[in-house]
Design a protein around this motif. Structure first.
Motif, PDB file in Angstrom:
ATOM      1  N   VAL A   1      -3.938  -6.191  -7.705  1.00 17.60           N
ATOM      2  CA  VAL A   1      -2.797  -6.606  -6.887  1.00 17.60           C
ATOM      3  C   VAL A   1      -1.560  -6.770  -7.778  1.00 17.60           C
ATOM      4  N   VAL A   2      -0.509  -6.019  -7.438  1.00 16.18           N
ATOM      5  CA  VAL A   2       0.767  -6.153  -8.155  1.00 16.18           C
ATOM      6  C   VAL A   2       1.746  -6.806  -7.199  1.00 16.18           C
ATOM      7  N   ASP A   3       2.057  -8.095  -7.448  1.00 17.88           N
ATOM      8  CA  ASP A   3       3.003  -8.815  -6.583  1.00 17.88           C
ATOM      9  C   ASP A   3       4.142  -9.364  -7.428  1.00 17.88           C
ATOM     10  N   MET A   4       5.042 -10.115  -6.790  1.00 15.83           N
ATOM     11  CA  MET A   4       6.229 -10.618  -7.486  1.00 15.83           C
ATOM     12  C   MET A   4       5.873 -11.524  -8.663  1.00 15.83           C
ATOM     13  N   GLU A   5       4.862 -12.388  -8.502  1.00 13.36           N
ATOM     14  CA  GLU A   5       4.473 -13.291  -9.596  1.00 13.36           C
ATOM     15  C   GLU A   5       4.010 -12.489 -10.812  1.00 13.36           C
TER      16      GLU A   5
ATOM     17  N   ILE B   1       2.689  -3.218   0.653  1.00 14.11           N
ATOM     18  CA  ILE B   1       2.909  -4.354   1.546  1.00 14.11           C
ATOM     19  C   ILE B   1       4.317  -4.925   1.352  1.00 14.11           C
TER      20      ILE B   1
ATOM     21  N   PRO C   1       6.852  -8.116   2.435  1.00 15.90           N
ATOM     22  CA  PRO C   1       6.784  -9.467   3.005  1.00 15.90           C
ATOM     23  C   PRO C   1       7.356  -9.501   4.418  1.00 15.90           C
TER      24      PRO C   1
ATOM     25  N   GLU D   1      -2.970  -2.738  -4.665  1.00 20.26           N
ATOM     26  CA  GLU D   1      -2.165  -3.317  -3.589  1.00 20.26           C
ATOM     27  C   GLU D   1      -0.820  -3.713  -4.197  1.00 20.26           C
ATOM     28  N   VAL D   2       0.264  -3.112  -3.702  1.00 18.87           N
ATOM     29  CA  VAL D   2       1.598  -3.379  -4.249  1.00 18.87           C
ATOM     30  C   VAL D   2       2.425  -4.159  -3.238  1.00 18.87           C
ATOM     31  N   HIS D   3       2.917  -5.329  -3.657  1.00 12.51           N
ATOM     32  CA  HIS D   3       3.793  -6.153  -2.813  1.00 12.51           C
ATOM     33  C   HIS D   3       5.219  -5.992  -3.323  1.00 12.51           C
ATOM     34  N   ALA D   4       6.131  -5.520  -2.473  1.00 13.86           N
ATOM     35  CA  ALA D   4       7.537  -5.382  -2.850  1.00 13.86           C
ATOM     36  C   ALA D   4       8.397  -5.538  -1.607  1.00 13.86           C
ATOM     37  N   HIS D   5       9.705  -5.713  -1.820  1.00 19.06           N
ATOM     38  CA  HIS D   5      10.619  -5.921  -0.698  1.00 19.06           C
ATOM     39  C   HIS D   5      10.938  -4.630   0.038  1.00 19.06           C
TER      40      HIS D   5
END
Length: 158
Positions: free
Chosen positions: A93-97, A146, A148, A124-128
């Motif tokens: 998981v690659v997220d903002m944190e 993904i 937000p 899993e990539v979390h970005a704006h």
């Protein structure tokens, strides 16, 4: 030394200039304002950028461009840099944190994932925001892109 004998330093305090109190004072007559003209009159106030009749700076320099106050500035993040991080750390998981810890973004940045490079790992990539080709590449590798909930609404509006 006490409060009753405190005095300012010698020469630091001057008597005020008493203007317009007769010729004998040396400051009578025109009251140190010179002869005639707007500056000698009461009520005169110079415009803030007045340059004595010379063409003022704000008129000499042409207008140029404009800044859109509604612009949303994204920090670009490419797939190759994500892949390099994944190879180093073995995360799924690659997220903002995660990006913050590795110094790729700062706290207030909005991140947009772009498609330069190749992604070989299912993550899993979390970005704006995602470019369409980046989203496609992530899903092709078996991962998820993904956004937000707060930014998903804005994306749908655009």
């Amino acid at each position: 030394m006490n409060l009753s004998n405190l005095r300012p330093a010698k020469g630091s305090v001057r008597e005020r200039k008493r203007v317009g109190r007769g010729q004998g004072s040396g400051m009578g007559g025109t009251s140190t304002r010179g002869h005639k003209g707007a500056q000698s009159r009461s009520g005169y106030s110079r415009k803030t950028h007045f340059e004595g009749g010379q063409m003022p700076l704000q008129r000499r320099v042409p207008k140029f461009g404009f800044k859109n106050i509604n612009r949303v500035e994204y920090k670009p993040l490419n797939l190759d840099s994500i892949q390099a991080l994944v190879d180093e750390t073995n995360v799924t998981v690659v997220d903002m944190e995660f990006l913050l810890q590795h110094g790729l973004v700062s706290k207030k940045d909005l991140v947009k994932v772009l498609s330069r490079g190749e992604l070989t790992t299912a993550i899993e990539v979390h970005a704006h925001a995602f470019s369409s080709s980046a989203k496609e590449a992530i899903e092709k590798a078996g991962g998820k892109a993904i956004v937000p909930a707060k930014h998903a609404k804005e994306e749908a509006a655009n």
